[in-house]
Write a protein that holds these residues in place. Sequence first.
Motif, PDB file in Angstrom:
ATOM      1  N   PRO A  73       0.800  -1.222   0.000  1.00 52.49           N
ATOM      2  CA  PRO A  73       0.000   0.000   0.000  1.00 52.49           C
ATOM      3  C   PRO A  73       0.837   1.278   0.000  1.00 52.49           C
ATOM      4  N   ASN A  74       2.011   1.237   0.625  1.00 57.31           N
ATOM      5  CA  ASN A  74       2.848   2.433   0.651  1.00 57.31           C
ATOM      6  C   ASN A  74       3.419   2.739  -0.735  1.00 57.31           C
ATOM      7  N   HIS A  75       3.736   1.696  -1.506  1.00 57.85           N
ATOM      8  CA  HIS A  75       4.174   1.923  -2.885  1.00 57.85           C
ATOM      9  C   HIS A  75       3.044   2.553  -3.712  1.00 57.85           C
ATOM     10  N   ASN A  76       1.834   2.070  -3.505  1.00 56.27           N
ATOM     11  CA  ASN A  76       0.696   2.648  -4.221  1.00 56.27           C
ATOM     12  C   ASN A  76       0.440   4.090  -3.781  1.00 56.27           C
ATOM     13  N   TYR A  77       0.671   4.355  -2.500  1.00 54.28           N
ATOM     14  CA  TYR A  77       0.406   5.691  -1.953  1.00 54.28           C
ATOM     15  C   TYR A  77       1.315   6.748  -2.580  1.00 54.28           C
ATOM     16  N   VAL A  78       2.614   6.447  -2.722  1.00 53.53           N
ATOM     17  CA  VAL A  78       3.513   7.462  -3.277  1.00 53.53           C
ATOM     18  C   VAL A  78       3.166   7.748  -4.739  1.00 53.53           C
ATOM     19  N   PHE A  79       2.675   6.726  -5.466  1.00 58.64           N
ATOM     20  CA  PHE A  79       2.270   7.002  -6.843  1.00 58.64           C
ATOM     21  C   PHE A  79       1.000   7.852  -6.875  1.00 58.64           C
ATOM     22  N   ALA A  80       0.068   7.608  -5.953  1.00 62.45           N
ATOM     23  CA  ALA A  80      -1.159   8.408  -5.901  1.00 62.45           C
ATOM     24  C   ALA A  80      -0.852   9.884  -5.641  1.00 62.45           C
ATOM     25  N   GLU A  81       0.258  10.155  -4.972  1.00 64.08           N
ATOM     26  CA  GLU A  81       0.655  11.524  -4.660  1.00 64.08           C
ATOM     27  C   GLU A  81       1.444  12.195  -5.792  1.00 64.08           C
TER      28      GLU A  81
END
Length: 312
Positions: A73-81
């Motif tokens: 989820p943290n990898h997905n989070y940085v892309f969402a930002e």
Amino acid sequence: MTPRLSIGLPVYNGEEYLAESLDALLGQSFEDFELIISDNASTDGTEEICRTYLAKDPRIRYIRLATNIGAGPNHNYVFAEAKGELFKWASHDDLYGRDLLLRCVQALDERPDMILAHCWNAIIDETGRVTQPFDYTLATDSPHAPTRFRSLLLEPGGDDFYGVIRSDVLRRVKPHDSYHHADRTFVAEITLNGPFYQVPELLFFRRDHPTRAERANPTLRKRCSNLDPKRADKLRHPLVRLLGEYVLGFAGAIQRAPLSAADRRECYRHLFEWLTARARPGSGERIEDRPPVEFSEFDIDAVVPGREGRVR
């Protein structure tokens, strides 16, 4: 101003190598980027290091999460930002040649048909010494999607997950999951959307050390739990589910990809070929510990920013 490239760096308890990695990223010859650091509720000195660099470089955005949501989820989070038209994931313990970003961005600008660009890579040890460079042999540059897919399934792979990727392509694929080898199905779906380009320069250095995620979490269960703490629940996430989702991840990637009916059928045939090979006695995963490519002593200090004068 919107940066051309966004770099996402998810980190958890990375104090040992983080500063060296940040020096290598911030010292890149290509400068039009933002660096998004998502601190997954670290309990060591990671926050202090990040805030020190944040005060020195306006390209950094530092986000500290209240709880550990897992690496996936943290990898997905940085892309969402991310705001850039191009995106790259970075790891807190790897090193990057000074021209890595420049060469990858140039490659994508010159080749509009390519959706991902990366460079030759090598393994380094705790001190940053090159111990094992690799020869990239995958056919991910083929214009034929089933050929690219088969190559990723059946041949020793590279580290394309850490390449520079067109953001619009990443938004079309399913986000990174947390089952067994979810990174492989993720990259497979990306390559079903277009070919990759490998810059023929050794500029990416993957660090192998005792606290690396794969070594610190030696069992399948622990690796999946590192990706997402929810996977630690054996009742809701038995091993058969973690393995089954891996296989179904490839099938789902084929189904979602923009393929012709004929290409889709060919990809399913390659997937069946892979499953058949895996079912044979003595078979295993794709070979990861490949024999090293012959090379002369490589001076990593000459290509990685920030290495001069660092105590190692």
